[in-house]
Design a protein around this motif. Structure first.
Motif, short mmCIF file in Angstrom:
data_model
loop_
_atom_site.label_atom_id
_atom_site.label_comp_id
_atom_site.label_asym_id
_atom_site.label_seq_id
_atom_site.Cartn_x
_atom_site.Cartn_y
_atom_site.Cartn_z
N LYS A 1 24.46 -10.11 -17.02
CA LYS A 1 24.57 -11.37 -16.28
C LYS A 1 25.80 -11.36 -15.38
N VAL B 1 12.13 -12.38 -9.81
CA VAL B 1 11.83 -13.16 -8.59
C VAL B 1 10.51 -12.72 -7.97
N LYS C 1 15.37 -3.46 0.29
CA LYS C 1 16.74 -3.78 0.70
C LYS C 1 17.26 -5.08 0.09
N SER C 2 16.43 -6.13 0.07
CA SER C 2 16.92 -7.40 -0.47
C SER C 2 15.75 -8.24 -0.96
N PHE C 3 16.05 -9.35 -1.58
CA PHE C 3 15.00 -10.29 -2.01
C PHE C 3 14.18 -10.71 -0.79
N ASP D 1 7.71 -14.28 -9.92
CA ASP D 1 7.66 -15.70 -9.54
C ASP D 1 6.85 -15.87 -8.26
N HIS E 1 16.31 -3.26 -12.26
CA HIS E 1 16.73 -4.49 -11.58
C HIS E 1 15.89 -5.66 -12.08
N GLN F 1 16.42 -8.67 -12.44
CA GLN F 1 16.48 -9.89 -11.62
C GLN F 1 15.42 -9.83 -10.52
N MET F 2 15.27 -8.67 -9.91
CA MET F 2 14.26 -8.50 -8.85
C MET F 2 12.86 -8.66 -9.44
N ARG G 1 24.97 -9.55 -12.29
CA ARG G 1 24.15 -10.32 -11.35
C ARG G 1 25.02 -11.25 -10.50
N LEU G 2 26.13 -11.71 -11.09
CA LEU G 2 27.01 -12.60 -10.34
C LEU G 2 28.02 -11.82 -9.50
N SER G 3 28.05 -10.49 -9.68
CA SER G 3 28.98 -9.69 -8.87
C SER G 3 28.25 -8.44 -8.38
N TYR G 4 28.65 -7.28 -8.87
CA TYR G 4 27.96 -6.05 -8.47
C TYR G 4 28.29 -4.97 -9.50
#
Lengths: 164, 795
Positions: free
Chosen positions: B455, B603, B557-559, B606, B597, B599-600, B458-461
């Motif tokens: 966690k 999302v 590359k990103s969300f 979702d 990942h 988190q990816m 996820r809030l940093s790197y």
């Protein structure tokens, strides 16, 4: 039963601020109306290195995030330290104003404010150099936001590189 | 370039000042403000402020009586932490104006009836407590209060009512006694003894099946997690033994005793508790959260014992302050820290305990989780020399007891701790927790640290996390969240999908249309079939693999990039996933490429649900599938599952709302027609509109039924899978004569419980089906116990 006392009903963190978008198409009243119903937040004082993923993680704590638009330097098209966060519901956005505004992301205190709604073009900085206006004029050194402000950079001698 | 425009009228907050105010509104606002603010920090003493205010209000009674009544009733209901301040005020007013006192009592009784009718049980408690403290202020006669209590306790004699109903009435009576026990015992000791003995009898025969489900820890040491009524009873017993001597509550009315004892008292009208209604929603039982005792606050004032009435009053008041001010964290923190009587108690410890008590409350915290994080940060800011240390001590204690902590509570602790650390540069003495490195990584402590670090990342790197932990912790550092592409380069050229992945990749880069890409994909051989002369429409796992891997690789590359890709190729994804197997395989491939990942993954799942590429049941089946078994105890799995259930619930609610709105519209239309008279044309138009509305309502009814059916099916799938997994484990352990309590088992059984707790309101609708189909008597008793505990919550 639904007697409410104004004195007990304070919810100041969700009030709209003094800021009004100068480029907004419409009058002040219309802008304020949108701000008061908006599900979208402007987020400022981000580091240039803060990613969409970090924003998503933090802002998901107040509810489901619909989308994030990272603010870009108009010329370089790189992140320039702000973003928009849109929620599915107003209530979730209000929680963000109450509990995420004024806390840290990437070690920086970020600031959230109501936004009238994202429109194409608003993701770009409006400063002359391409970034945000505030980065044009600031005097301090902020390594996470490109160093010195743009105006201040013009007055500073270049450091280090040519000294040998 | 000035941003100010001088012609602006409504400039920010200036508008209010321009409003033309009329006198009565001003005076009413002033009255509200005066009453709400009394008792706050002031240069004068509380007594003189109360005296002054009583005088002002008495003078305003002729013109503003109903407004004053309304304000006082409201503060009684909404500001319980200032109870005795306002009862004193009412006492002073009653002494000056007997009729007003009588009218106030009547208004309070009316308000009490209203709150009970509207299921506002916590507010009703505050009202009754207020009335009982009015006995101390000589406003209400003690015998009539005892009579009300007797009526409340008689509810325990009712038959065929939910236990939570009689629980509530007993709770109300007991919770008033710290304030008024002494006075009532002095006046009516025989009746009070009888009352208490009735309560004791009730408490002995109460069913307490629900308790294990609500406990934060399964262990009784160092502090038992007591059921709330049991704890309160013990506290009242002790208070009685101490002859009702209670020294913590601030009682301003004592200073006015000479004035108040001259006042005439009123009798409460006989109050019959309203009967049980089927739609009544009584408060759920709870467990009292304790993590500190007097040994934990080494210096300064001693912490009152767990069965002392002081502990009850302090905790009540702190909970009430949070309830009043939760939306404004600075005010809330300030109010908590200026608790009256704070010099006699280790206030920081009480505050931290109460806050964690709420955060860990089961089924769910009273307020949104993130509020507690921000409140604690605010408290640390206001007390930088003391509160952070208490918080660190609390965190250490919570870490030590992870082995017996409920998994749902551990989830919340993980989220809180990581978010908290991210506000303090992730500074923590990780080495203090080196013990977690010496045990199996599936055990609660290393698992906790691992999830916290994930966690934090996820809030940093990733590199940040590597930098903040000692090198010994490397096994617990999360994976670098990078994409894993099967067809990454020529080394993958022997894979069956490799050539096609290049073709598809080029097609996408060259902006081929969806049709063109589908045509390209037709060439992908189907490993499940000998020949593919069926137009290639049936489930082809390789096709899904090639397309999705390639697409997600290009969009990694990103969300935003990935969302855009899913949106652009929505049609193709829907086509590929147009069967249950297709959906499952899609999710499988998604996991394979983004397994580092989570988190990816979350999302993207979702988005796939929201765009109806996969349905909720498919996600549930995927999470419970054998392929995901090795991830089953990771937090991200459960976040995805609960998010999926919530989406399903919101979907049903949305359509139900649309149906209600359409029905309302129809009703209005019908009224209009009835009222419009005999205009034939209007009639015809109306009829047409009504016809359309009726059709719409019919369609929406079907939609609601279909959505509810999908929702019920989702829960059935989930519960079925749990039962299968748990039964398998239990049988295997039994046959092997092995202890069932592995870390996996504890996690799994807690997760089953979590489904019930987090979605109890929705699951209530399907209890019949669940009991008939799944939670039958044949089930292993370990699994059935969870179901039975859940049922007991609403008994």
């Amino acid at each position: 039963m639904s007697v409410k006392l104004n004195a007990l009903n304070s919810d100041s963190y969700i009030d709209i601020s003094q800021y009004r978008d100068q480029h907004f198409k419409g009058n002040r009243y219309e802008q304020e109306k949108l701000l008061k119903q908006s599900n979208t937040l402007y987020v400022g004082n981000l580091s240039f290195y803060t990613t969409e993923e970090q924003v998503h993680e933090l802002f998901s704590k107040s509810g489901d995030v619909k989308r994030i638009i990272i603010g870009l330097d108009k010329i370089k098209k790189t992140a320039c330290g702000f973003c928009f966060v849109e929620y599915y519901t107003r209530a979730d956005a209000e929680h963000a104003m109450r509990f995420i505004n004024g806390t840290r992301l990437d070690d920086r205190i970020i600031r959230t404010d109501w936004d009238a709604g994202f429109k194409e073009g608003r993701q770009f900085g409006r400063g002359k150099s391409g970034g945000q206006v505030r980065d044009e004029y600031r005097q301090d050194y902020d390594p996470a936001r490109g160093g010195y402000g743009k105006l201040a950079q013009q007055h500073r001698p270049t450091e280090g590189r040519n000294s040998f | 370039m000035s941003r100010r425009r001088h012609s602006d009228e409504n400039d920010g907050g200036q508008a209010h000042k321009r409003r033309r105010t009329s006198e009565p509104i001003e005076i009413e606002d002033r009255l509200e403000s005066l009453i709400c603010r009394v008792g706050e920090k002031s240069t004068s003493s509380l007594e003189s402020n109360l005296e002054g205010l009583a005088g002002v209000l008495e003078a305003d009674l002729p013109n503003y009586k109903s407004k004053i009544l309304r304000i006082l009733c409201t503060v009684a209901r909404l500001l319980p932490e200032k109870l005795t301040v306002y009862t004193t005020l009412v006492g002073l007013l009653n002494a000056r104006n007997y009729n007003f006192g009588g009218e106030f009592v009547e208004a309070m009784i009316r308000q009490l009836k209203e709150t009970l009718k509207n299921n506002l049980y916590s507010e009703a408690v505050y009202l009754v407590r207020f009335l009982s403290d009015l006995v101390n202020c000589h406003v209400i006669a003690a015998p009539s209060m005892v009579a009300m209590f007797e009526n409340f306790v008689s509810v325990t004699q009712e038959e065929d009512v939910p236990q939570v109903r009689s629980d509530w009435f007993v709770y109300v009576v007991l919770s008033c006694l710290p304030w008024v026990g002494k006075e009532l015992y002095e006046k009516k000791d025989v009746e009070m003894d009888r009352l208490l003995s009735q309560i004791e009898g009730y408490l002995k025969r109460r069913v307490k099946t629900h308790v294990p489900m609500l406990q934060v820890w399964t262990a009784d040491k160092p502090h038992p997690q007591e059921e709330y009524l049991d704890c309160l009873w013990a506290q009242i017993q002790k208070l009685k033994k101490d002859r009702w001597q209670e020294r913590h509550i601030l009682r301003p009315y004592i200073a006015f005793d000479s004035v108040l004892c001259e006042a005439l008292q009123h009798n409460l009208p006989p109050f019959t508790p309203p009967g049980h209604m089927p739609d009544a929603q009584y408060p759920m039982p709870r467990v009292i959260f304790r993590m500190f005792d007097y040994t934990d606050a080494p210096e300064g004032p001693v912490m009152p014992g767990s069965h002392s009435v002081e502990r009850f009053v302090i905790e009540e008041n702190l909970h009430c302050i949070i309830k009043t001010h939760w939306k404004e964290r600075k005010t809330c923190a300030a109010q908590l820290l200026s608790y009256p009587g704070k010099n006699k108690i280790p206030l920081n410890y009480h505050i931290v305990e109460v806050i964690f008590g709420e955060l860990f409350q089961l089924p769910s915290p009273p307020h949104i989780d993130v509020m507690y994080t921000t409140l604690l940060i605010e408290l640390c800011k206001l007390q930088p020399g003391s509160l952070p240390q208490v918080l660190a001590q609390a965190t250490e204690m919570l870490y030590m007891r992870l082995d017996t902590m409920n998994t749902t509570c551990i989830d919340r602790l993980i989220n809180w701790f990581a978010h908290h650390l991210s506000n303090f540069q992730f500074r923590w003495s990780w080495d203090d927790w080196a013990d977690c490195l010496t045990v199996d990584l599936e055990k609660p402590k290393p698992k906790f640290v691992k999830e916290v670090l994930e966690k934090c990342m996820r809030l940093s790197y990733h590199q940040r996390i590597v930098d903040i932990v000692p090198p010994t912790f490397s096994a617990l550092i999360p994976a670098d969240p990078i994409f894993t592409y099967k067809y990454v380069d020529e080394s993958a050229s022997s894979l069956p999908g490799y050539p096609m992945s290049i073709t598809v990749s080029n097609a996408i880069k060259n902006r081929a249309s969806n049709e063109e890409i589908l045509t390209v994909l037709k060439e992908v051989p189907n490993p499940n079939q000998e020949d593919d002369d069926d137009e290639g429409e049936s489930f082809n796992p390789l096709k899904i693999d090639v397309f999705l891997q390639t697409l997600l690789n290009l969009a990694a590359k990103s969300f935003s990039h990935s969302f855009s890709a899913l949106g652009k190729f929505h049609e193709i994804l829907k086509t590929l996933a147009n069967s249950d197997e297709g959906k499952l395989h899609l999710l499988k491939v998604l996991y394979e490429v983004w397994r580092n990942h989570p988190q990816m993954i979350a999302v993207l799942v979702d988005k796939l649900i929201r765009t109806q590429v996969v349905d909720c049941a498919a996600v549930a089946n995927w999470l419970f599938s054998q392929d995901m078994a090795h991830e089953f105890t990771r937090l991200f799995i459960w976040e995805i599952l609960h998010s999926t259930i919530r989406k399903m619930n919101k979907h049903v609610q949305k359509i139900q709302k649309e149906l209600e709105e359409a029905k309302d519209k129809l009703e209005k239309q019908q009224h209009k027609r009835r009222d419009s008279g005999d205009d034939e044309d209007m009639d015809k138009n109306s009829e047409d509109e009504e016809g359309q509305l009726e059709e719409q309502i019919e369609r929406l009814q079907e939609k609601v039924e279909s959505a509810q059916s999908e929702q019920k099916n989702l829960f059935l799938v989930i519960f079925q899978r749990f039962i299968m997994l748990l039964t398998e484990h239990l049988v295997r352990c039994e046959t092997g004569s092995v202890d069932i309590s592995t870390p996996w088992y504890k996690n799994c059984i807690d997760r089953l419980q979590q489904i019930f707790l987090m979605h109890h309101a929705t699951i209530q609708q399907y209890m019949g089906t669940l009991e008939n189909l799944l939670f039958t008597a044949e089930l292993d008793h370990h699994i059935l116990a969870v179901y039975q505990q859940f049922c007991a919550l609403q008994l």
